[in-house]
Enzyme design. Sequence first.
Site, PDB file in Angstrom:
ATOM      1  CG  PHE A 116      -2.365  -0.169   0.919  1.00 24.51           C
ATOM      2  CD1 PHE A 116      -2.877  -1.404   0.578  1.00 24.51           C
ATOM      3  CD2 PHE A 116      -3.236   0.920   0.951  1.00 24.51           C
ATOM      4  CE1 PHE A 116      -4.218  -1.564   0.272  1.00 24.51           C
ATOM      5  CE2 PHE A 116      -4.570   0.776   0.650  1.00 24.51           C
ATOM      6  CZ  PHE A 116      -5.069  -0.472   0.308  1.00 24.51           C
ATOM      7  CD  GLN A 251      -5.955  10.104   2.842  1.00 27.68           C
ATOM      8  OE1 GLN A 251      -6.663   9.136   3.063  1.00 27.68           O
ATOM      9  NE2 GLN A 251      -4.674  10.119   3.154  1.00 27.68           N
ATOM     10  CG  HIS A 253      -8.302   7.383  -2.114  1.00 22.49           C
ATOM     11  ND1 HIS A 253      -7.917   6.928  -3.356  1.00 22.49           N
ATOM     12  CD2 HIS A 253      -8.053   6.379  -1.246  1.00 22.49           C
ATOM     13  CE1 HIS A 253      -7.448   5.691  -3.225  1.00 22.49           C
ATOM     14  NE2 HIS A 253      -7.523   5.338  -1.962  1.00 22.49           N
ATOM     15  CG  LEU A 263     -11.749   4.301  -2.480  1.00 25.08           C
ATOM     16  CD1 LEU A 263     -11.157   5.700  -2.477  1.00 25.08           C
ATOM     17  CD2 LEU A 263     -11.487   3.627  -1.158  1.00 25.08           C
ATOM     18  CD  GLU A 266      -2.833   3.856  -1.088  1.00 24.18           C
ATOM     19  OE1 GLU A 266      -3.520   4.831  -0.739  1.00 24.18           O
ATOM     20  OE2 GLU A 266      -1.822   3.485  -0.497  1.00 24.18           O
ATOM     21  NE  ARG A 297      -5.002   6.289   0.520  1.00 23.89           N
ATOM     22  CZ  ARG A 297      -5.840   5.612   1.267  1.00 23.89           C
ATOM     23  NH1 ARG A 297      -6.601   6.257   2.154  1.00 23.89           N
ATOM     24  NH2 ARG A 297      -5.949   4.320   1.148  1.00 23.89           N
ATOM     25  CG  HIS A 377     -10.783   8.337   1.315  1.00 22.99           C
ATOM     26  ND1 HIS A 377     -11.799   7.444   1.046  1.00 22.99           N
ATOM     27  CD2 HIS A 377      -9.786   7.620   1.906  1.00 22.99           C
ATOM     28  CE1 HIS A 377     -11.424   6.232   1.467  1.00 22.99           C
ATOM     29  NE2 HIS A 377     -10.224   6.324   2.004  1.00 22.99           N
ATOM     30  NE  ARG A 419      -7.126   7.040   6.810  1.00 21.81           N
ATOM     31  CZ  ARG A 419      -7.370   6.054   5.933  1.00 21.81           C
ATOM     32  NH1 ARG A 419      -6.624   4.968   5.923  1.00 21.81           N
ATOM     33  NH2 ARG A 419      -8.360   6.163   5.067  1.00 21.81           N
TER      34      ARG A 419
HETATM   35  C1  LIG Z   1     -14.977   3.443   0.483  1.00 23.42           C
HETATM   36  C2  LIG Z   1     -13.992   3.453   1.615  1.00 23.42           C
HETATM   37  C3  LIG Z   1     -12.945   2.526   1.633  1.00 23.42           C
HETATM   38  C4  LIG Z   1     -12.030   2.525   2.685  1.00 23.42           C
HETATM   39  N1  LIG Z   1     -11.020   1.600   2.685  1.00 23.42           N
HETATM   40  C5  LIG Z   1     -10.160   1.549   3.745  1.00 23.42           C
HETATM   41  C6  LIG Z   1      -9.159   0.544   3.832  1.00 23.42           C
HETATM   42  O1  LIG Z   1      -9.039  -0.339   2.989  1.00 23.42           O
HETATM   43  N2  LIG Z   1      -8.325   0.564   4.895  1.00 23.42           N
HETATM   44  C7  LIG Z   1      -8.425   1.502   5.884  1.00 23.42           C
HETATM   45  O2  LIG Z   1      -7.641   1.471   6.844  1.00 23.42           O
HETATM   46  N3  LIG Z   1      -9.381   2.460   5.831  1.00 23.42           N
HETATM   47  C8  LIG Z   1     -10.252   2.494   4.797  1.00 23.42           C
HETATM   48  N4  LIG Z   1     -11.230   3.469   4.759  1.00 23.42           N
HETATM   49  C9  LIG Z   1     -11.397   4.355   5.913  1.00 23.42           C
HETATM   50  C10 LIG Z   1     -12.122   3.609   7.026  1.00 23.42           C
HETATM   51  O3  LIG Z   1     -13.007   2.670   6.480  1.00 23.42           O
HETATM   52  C11 LIG Z   1     -12.927   4.550   7.926  1.00 23.42           C
HETATM   53  O4  LIG Z   1     -12.111   5.604   8.348  1.00 23.42           O
HETATM   54  C12 LIG Z   1     -13.418   3.786   9.148  1.00 23.42           C
HETATM   55  O5  LIG Z   1     -14.143   2.643   8.752  1.00 23.42           O
HETATM   56  C13 LIG Z   1     -14.276   4.632  10.084  1.00 23.42           C
HETATM   57  O6  LIG Z   1     -14.754   3.783  11.112  1.00 23.42           O
HETATM   58  P1  LIG Z   1     -15.545   4.352  12.368  1.00 23.42           P
HETATM   59  O7  LIG Z   1     -15.781   3.207  13.270  1.00 23.42           O
HETATM   60  O8  LIG Z   1     -14.828   5.522  12.903  1.00 23.42           O
HETATM   61  O9  LIG Z   1     -16.902   4.890  11.751  1.00 23.42           O
HETATM   62  P2  LIG Z   1     -17.984   4.239  10.738  1.00 23.42           P
HETATM   63  O10 LIG Z   1     -17.648   2.848  10.350  1.00 23.42           O
HETATM   64  O11 LIG Z   1     -18.188   5.245   9.673  1.00 23.42           O
HETATM   65  O12 LIG Z   1     -19.272   4.159  11.656  1.00 23.42           O
HETATM   66  C14 LIG Z   1     -19.896   5.318  12.153  1.00 23.42           C
HETATM   67  C15 LIG Z   1     -21.035   4.874  13.034  1.00 23.42           C
HETATM   68  O13 LIG Z   1     -21.568   6.017  13.708  1.00 23.42           O
HETATM   69  C16 LIG Z   1     -22.961   5.956  13.691  1.00 23.42           C
HETATM   70  N5  LIG Z   1     -23.459   7.341  13.818  1.00 23.42           N
HETATM   71  C17 LIG Z   1     -23.035   8.446  13.182  1.00 23.42           C
HETATM   72  N6  LIG Z   1     -23.737   9.516  13.595  1.00 23.42           N
HETATM   73  C18 LIG Z   1     -24.610   9.075  14.525  1.00 23.42           C
HETATM   74  C19 LIG Z   1     -25.611   9.703  15.314  1.00 23.42           C
HETATM   75  N7  LIG Z   1     -25.872  11.010  15.234  1.00 23.42           N
HETATM   76  N8  LIG Z   1     -26.341   8.929  16.155  1.00 23.42           N
HETATM   77  C20 LIG Z   1     -26.116   7.579  16.241  1.00 23.42           C
HETATM   78  N9  LIG Z   1     -25.182   6.947  15.515  1.00 23.42           N
HETATM   79  C21 LIG Z   1     -24.433   7.688  14.671  1.00 23.42           C
HETATM   80  C22 LIG Z   1     -23.318   5.276  12.388  1.00 23.42           C
HETATM   81  O14 LIG Z   1     -24.584   4.655  12.479  1.00 23.42           O
HETATM   82  C23 LIG Z   1     -22.193   4.239  12.279  1.00 23.42           C
HETATM   83  O15 LIG Z   1     -22.572   3.054  12.963  1.00 23.42           O
HETATM   84  C24 LIG Z   1     -12.153   3.477   3.718  1.00 23.42           C
HETATM   85  C25 LIG Z   1     -13.197   4.395   3.707  1.00 23.42           C
HETATM   86  C26 LIG Z   1     -14.098   4.393   2.656  1.00 23.42           C
HETATM   87  C27 LIG Z   1     -15.186   5.445   2.661  1.00 23.42           C
END
Ligand SMILES: Cc1cc2nc3c(=O)[nH]c(=O)nc-3n(C[C@H](O)[C@H](O)[C@H](O)COP(=O)(O)OP(=O)(O)OC[C@H]3O[C@@H](n4cnc5c(N)ncnc54)[C@H](O)[C@@H]3O)c2cc1C
Length: 615
Positions: A116, A251, A253, A263, A266, A297, A377, A419
């Site tokens: 990566f 960031q 992407h 997306l 990468e 990135r 991203h 990142r």
């Molecule tokens: C398409 C894509 C591909 C990616 N690929 C990678 C990868 O390969 N490797 C990597 O390291 N990172 C990757 N990332 C980044 C990574 O996936 C995210 O940064 C990470 O998953 C965020 O996780 P989280 O637990 O912080 O939040 P999330 O998984 O976004 O979850 C947020 C949670 O908060 C809840 N929520 C939000 N607001 C409220 C509210 N007001 N009330 C109640 N609940 C709420 C939602 O319901 C959800 O359950 C990618 C991101 C994207 C968009």
Amino acid sequence: MNYHRFDCIIVGAGGAGMMAALESSKHVGTAVVSKLYPTRSHTGAAQGGIAAALSNLEDDSWENHAYDTIKGGDFLVDQTAAEILCREAVECIYDLEHMGLPFDRTADGRISQRRFGGHTKPNPIYDPAAPPGTEAAKPRIPVMRACHAADRTGHMILQTLYQQCIKQGVTFFDEYHMLDLIMEDGECRGIVAIEIATGELHTFHAKSVLLATGGFGRMFKVSSNAFALTGDGPAIAYRHGLPLEDMEFYQFHPTGIYRLGILLSEACRGDGGVMFNGKGERFMEVYAPNLKDLASRDVCSRSIYQEVRAGRGVGGKDFVYLDIRAETINKYKTSPTGGTVDSAWVEKRLPDIIDFARTYLGVDPIKEPMPIQPTAHYAMGGIPTNVHGQVLRDSAGTVVPGLFSAGESACVSVHGGNRLGTNSLVDLVVFGRRAGRSMAQHALNRQFEPLPPNPQAPTAAAVEALLARPRGEPWVRIRDEMQQTMMDDCGVYRTAETLTRARDKIAALKVRYASVGVADKGSVFNTGLLEVLELGCLLDLAEATVACALARKESRGGHSREDFPDRDDANFFKHSLVYSAGASETRVEYKDVDVIMVEKNGEMVTKYPLEIRKY
Ligand SMILES: Cc1cc2nc3c(=O)[nH]c(=O)nc-3n(C[C@H](O)[C@H](O)[C@H](O)COP(=O)(O)OP(=O)(O)OC[C@H]3O[C@@H](n4cnc5c(N)ncnc54)[C@H](O)[C@@H]3O)c2cc1C
């Protein structure tokens, strides 16, 4: 009043929230409140992998990973936190494996790993005297560090964690949308949420509250982020007078599907894919002679913008190509092993990506290159925390009792100014687990403190006022103008002129926002009401982002000021903290970067000396 009481309330059922829940529920009562059904969280969309120096396919070390993370973040990373991330990553991956996560395997049955951007190791044949361009002239070379389950790694993590949470008896409030924190005497005592199916408000009384609400890419017009990523947690904290850290570092992407922003991981380039401009040139050779398409990135996104500006976009337009055809990988010798590959191999490694391109672009990436452009991203900034997930209220590191944050909504800061790919998923599990542990500890040492009288009143009044207003200007118009402004004036490149324009525009949009109403006046699944409230969060975060970007007069990581093109360590080797100071007013302060000192020849020196970032 709908009243619930739990030692720990976790807002967000993504990777960070569920990892914390698994940990805290070992010790104390825990509930997860999520506006989405848990397995629809954005973590499930993560594609390429999760970083950990397992050394399964080649020699690696957590020290290599820490160095890459700090350099990748353009040295704005807090170094103790980065070392924790990279050390604990290894143990966390094995924990996930033992929970049943179906990683891809090496021939001898170990977890498979891929390359990566920005993940490297020292080159064993490096010779500073070697002629430029030769293998020996490269100080560092790519390393296979990203553990993966095809290009569905996040999906597997989310499903695994959800199953474990259910098994362990965590209580879930699915499709409950948090609207406010309950703060009393400077500490957090719970949250107020709306039950989406009924429109009823619920009070959740807690000793420890975790904000794990994910990112806020929906602030920008072209984004890889799901519609629900509206930054509710950081926005609500900001409204309660708490600071947000490093908001100017957002960031882009490099490889989003042209115009749609979806997306293309990468992992495409990690597995050998190459980017080409409209003249068919492999332009990354110019901008990053060593790592080329595997540079970080921010570097790749700026390079695409430069190519487009110079008129070298495809057909003179604002996109370039990403090519993952086997013949291209073989021609440029970019496969992970340097050997030859065939279409079946590419199809097996990147099944979802290939499917996205066929479905959304009508392009078959096995036969033709894919049109791409940078897409908004990932938020490097967010709610400031220490390495235990405790939220901080100032530059001195004063803790807000009872309030925690982890995942993309938080800023510990392990990503600094930029990142590295695969470092978010590992941030979720390492710091999600740490936050869960300290939430449980906090809860075990405390009584439930009394709530203020009628804790739902401010939220109820705000919702009623919004429902009572005439429909007025369509809120989507305000959203579209905000997204366009942030994309054009606070995107990959910025200047004082564009940022001042953005600041004034966002302030004007906030005034217009104050008089929008909603068409649906009902209480059952009133998603229009919730979308308006989410837009309010995005506007606050846009205001905070622009304020920090305007104040930082240098270029570092994902923040590129054309009027200040160089990194300025003398004045800006520090984190920004932005506070809301009333109607569209902000206050920006700074805090030191955490630096590790070591003894060398009887003298104390920095372990990771500042260096110019080249790839
Ligand atoms: C398409 C894509 C591909 C990616 N690929 C990678 C990868 O390969 N490797 C990597 O390291 N990172 C990757 N990332 C980044 C990574 O996936 C995210 O940064 C990470 O998953 C965020 O996780 P989280 O637990 O912080 O939040 P999330 O998984 O976004 O979850 C947020 C949670 O908060 C809840 N929520 C939000 N607001 C409220 C509210 N007001 N009330 C109640 N609940 C709420 C939602 O319901 C959800 O359950 C990618 C991101 C994207 C968009």
